[in-house]
Design a protein around this motif. Sequence first.
Motif, PDB file in Angstrom:
ATOM      1  N   THR A  61       0.851  -1.187   0.000  1.00  0.00           N
ATOM      2  CA  THR A  61       0.000   0.000   0.000  1.00  0.00           C
ATOM      3  C   THR A  61       0.888   1.238   0.000  1.00  0.00           C
ATOM      4  OG1 THR A  61      -0.135  -0.076   2.416  1.00  0.00           O
ATOM      5  CG2 THR A  61      -1.954  -1.066   1.203  1.00  0.00           C
ATOM      6  N   HIS A 174      -5.823   3.172  -2.592  1.00  0.00           N
ATOM      7  CA  HIS A 174      -4.473   2.588  -2.639  1.00  0.00           C
ATOM      8  C   HIS A 174      -3.679   2.837  -1.353  1.00  0.00           C
ATOM      9  CE1 HIS A 174      -3.934   6.722  -4.277  1.00  0.00           C
ATOM     10  NE2 HIS A 174      -2.863   6.688  -3.504  1.00  0.00           N
ATOM     11  N   GLU A 175      -4.184   3.752  -0.498  1.00  0.00           N
ATOM     12  CA  GLU A 175      -3.520   4.043   0.777  1.00  0.00           C
ATOM     13  C   GLU A 175      -4.106   3.253   1.945  1.00  0.00           C
ATOM     14  OE1 GLU A 175      -3.823   8.234   1.336  1.00  0.00           O
ATOM     15  OE2 GLU A 175      -2.417   8.733  -0.277  1.00  0.00           O
ATOM     16  N   ALA A 177      -4.609   0.334   4.222  1.00  0.00           N
ATOM     17  CA  ALA A 177      -3.839  -0.876   4.529  1.00  0.00           C
ATOM     18  C   ALA A 177      -4.723  -2.102   4.715  1.00  0.00           C
ATOM     19  CB  ALA A 177      -2.989  -0.645   5.779  1.00  0.00           C
ATOM     20  N   GLY A 205      -0.137  -0.833  -5.833  1.00  0.00           N
ATOM     21  CA  GLY A 205      -0.473  -0.606  -4.434  1.00  0.00           C
ATOM     22  C   GLY A 205       0.473   0.364  -3.754  1.00  0.00           C
ATOM     23  N   ASP A 206       1.770   0.179  -3.970  1.00  0.00           N
ATOM     24  CA  ASP A 206       2.752   1.051  -3.321  1.00  0.00           C
ATOM     25  C   ASP A 206       3.220   2.176  -4.234  1.00  0.00           C
ATOM     26  OD1 ASP A 206       4.112  -0.536  -5.089  1.00  0.00           O
ATOM     27  OD2 ASP A 206       5.614  -1.251  -3.656  1.00  0.00           O
TER      28      ASP A 206
END
Length: 250
Positions: A61, A174-175, A177, A205-206
């Motif tokens: 993430t 996407h942030e 968790a 994701g990251d």
Amino acid sequence: MRRFMHNSLFRNLFLFCSIFALLGCATTRFTKRVSDAAASPSPAAIFENAQDQSDAINRPTSKPYTGELSIFEDPKRVEKLQPSRIMDILGIKEGSTVADIGAGSGWFTVRAARRVGNGGVVYAVDINRDYLDYIENRSKRENLANIRVILGKDDDPLLPEKSIDAVLLLKTYHEVAQPIRLLKRTRAAMRAAALLGIIDRNGKGDDHGLDKEVVIKEAARAGFVLVNQYDFVKPDNVDYFLVFRASPYP
């Protein structure tokens, strides 16, 4: 006479010690039973904990944005993202109750607040207290008394149960968790016909994006059904606008 008194005293002392020992044993057994009962979780708690563990996600993430909020206020963003069209699709109208999860600067919050009017409410949810302070000050400047800020958790927006007509996560998913936990608790806050919108870009994701196929699968695990998807939001550096409805509870 002395021997009799001595024997009687001894018997009384022995009887007292025996009673005290029995009471002590009983108290110990009672205390242990109470302690064991307190320490042992109920079957419901065990099930809930196991379910919560099964909802855990282990994938990359992105770190939540903590920079300047001015980057969200591009004057051309209204043209690029078309917030009025987004609100039309989500059924946001006068009197609606809306949740903006990951509200940031309140860019969408204030526009939704104008749409719902005095008869509606917009909850601005964020995990950054400074952002919520900014939104509160902004709502006062813009005379929007129908905005409520909520300092949410990373897996719980802390919204009132069965109160929400529409939810939007704008460039936020996407942030998150633990998205399944967050979405399940969001679902519990939604009314029967409420809609959930997720706007984001494709990614791993990251890298400040997440492929829409992953989002759809995770939303399904949280009890949501995809009802539509759009790409008119692409000019704002995103790839998709997904719209979900909560599936009926079993």
